[in-house]
Design a protein around this motif. Sequence first.
Motif, mmCIF file in Angstrom:
data_model
loop_
_atom_site.group_PDB
_atom_site.id
_atom_site.type_symbol
_atom_site.label_atom_id
_atom_site.label_comp_id
_atom_site.label_asym_id
_atom_site.label_seq_id
_atom_site.Cartn_x
_atom_site.Cartn_y
_atom_site.Cartn_z
ATOM 1 N N LEU A 23 0.915 -1.192 -0.059
ATOM 2 C CA LEU A 23 0.012 -0.111 -0.016
ATOM 3 C C LEU A 23 0.943 1.399 0.008
ATOM 4 C CD1 LEU A 23 -2.594 1.271 0.172
ATOM 5 C CD2 LEU A 23 -2.628 1.200 2.655
ATOM 6 N N HIS A 24 1.795 1.405 0.799
ATOM 7 C CA HIS A 24 2.670 2.605 0.788
ATOM 8 C C HIS A 24 3.450 2.831 -0.503
ATOM 9 C CE1 HIS A 24 6.195 -0.432 1.203
ATOM 10 N NE2 HIS A 24 6.885 0.555 0.889
ATOM 11 N N VAL A 58 -5.765 6.241 4.058
ATOM 12 C CA VAL A 58 -4.755 5.596 4.539
ATOM 13 C C VAL A 58 -4.256 5.698 5.976
ATOM 14 C CG1 VAL A 58 -3.917 5.024 2.281
ATOM 15 C CG2 VAL A 58 -2.956 6.762 3.737
ATOM 16 N N THR A 62 1.516 4.714 6.774
ATOM 17 C CA THR A 62 1.826 4.275 5.465
ATOM 18 C C THR A 62 2.187 5.736 4.594
ATOM 19 O OG1 THR A 62 0.264 2.610 5.709
ATOM 20 C CG2 THR A 62 0.597 3.596 3.477
ATOM 21 N N ASP A 65 5.724 6.497 5.256
ATOM 22 C CA ASP A 65 6.552 5.898 4.442
ATOM 23 C C ASP A 65 6.538 6.220 2.971
ATOM 24 O OD1 ASP A 65 7.260 4.239 6.543
ATOM 25 O OD2 ASP A 65 5.861 2.566 6.089
#
Length: 469
Positions: A23-24, A58, A62, A65
């Motif tokens: 996801l990041h 999010v 996340t 990052d």
Amino acid sequence: MAGSRVPALSPAALLPPQPAEALHARVARSLRHAVTQGHWPQGARLPGHRALAQQLGVSRNTLVDALGQLETEGYVTSRGRSGTRVCAPPGQTTSDAPGLLPLSAWARRALSGQDEDAGGSYEFDFRVGQPVPELYPEAAWTQALARRAGQHRAGAEALRDPLGPVETRRALAAYLNAERSARVTPDMVMLTGGIQSALDALARVFLEAGRVAASEVPTYSGAWAALAASGAEVIGVPVDAEGLDPAGLPEAATLVYLTPACQFPTTVTLPFARQRAVLDWAAACGAFVLEDDYAADLHHTGRPPAVMQGLAPERVILLGSFSKSLAPVTRSGFVVAPETVTRVLAGTRPLTDRVPGVLDSLALGDILVSGAYGRHLRRARQGLRHRYEVLSRALEAARPEWRLTPARAGLHLHAALPSGTEARTIVRKAADLGVAVTPVAGPHEAVLLAFAHLEVSRLREGAARLGRL
């Protein structure tokens, strides 16, 4: 712009996920896209981490990052209380589609020489170039590879030799001398990944704009393309019922390419008198003869003929491959040339290539020395001969107006078409019947039908289908 802020975002601003993408990484890719496409101007301030994370749906970690990744890449910069700002200017174009590539002259020539495969699948596929599962000595090859895989030291030493492992070159030289009446020493051998890579290397070494190469026509399109890509002028030498006609050779050339043992695509064998005439011409003008022995071990009527290289080892460069007689996955081929030539090839090779797969090369040497390759060929030749005879008889019955060229070797049958009949027309009509064949255009239109990969029943059924044209 220094005081501007980026517009508010939402989860819809995230680009679609890619397979196995974290996801990041997806967030970083989406924000990077916003910068490069000019959606975020240079100097614009991003919302705080917590606010931006909420907008995108999010977690804060996340987002942190993702922004850390972008800062490392130079797209944003963090200035403490001043917040995070865009520091990369947008690209010059907002289009994802690339423009015309700045191709070199070599690339344009190479691409123009490529044949396009019509593609598609057919009930009866007689197109040349089909893999032949039976031409693969699985047990012998597997055992040789397994044995060599445990000999790390031998493999490491072989990596340092640009000509390939010397023990394999010794085995290959002995095999060619005994079986093909060649005159070869190990230092005259360079192992390759196949004939095409050898043609490319030789064309780069010997040809350039302003030089002349000659080639039989019709011929293997990959050879013609490799010669022409160099920028040299390529002159075609006509082929008749006995192969290349020496009377058509140019006054002078640097290289001449031919397939004397089994002319491609007609499958005829060049008689000795013509071989001698080609060699005399080459000696007179200082040319090298590129002897492509692609069907060397696929002769299904007795022993294969002696190679031209044995007549003039100082003038002939022999090209060979085991990709048909073993399997295409082995990618094992070779060049046999005067030592002056192999030294040049060894010196230029590191610029574009290294030695071919060392394990494959060592395993090849082992099956040559052990006799396993010879036993494999004796079995394979029987099967090839039977399939060739079956297809010949079936086609003579189905299409008696086609003139079949008697073949001593190879994996395809050459059928000359009646005068006025176009090969492309036959290909199109055959495709409508679920049958695929390979066209040969030119002064003498023909079609090729590969036979080695099909069961005998399929050969008969496919030929019968052609009878309905």
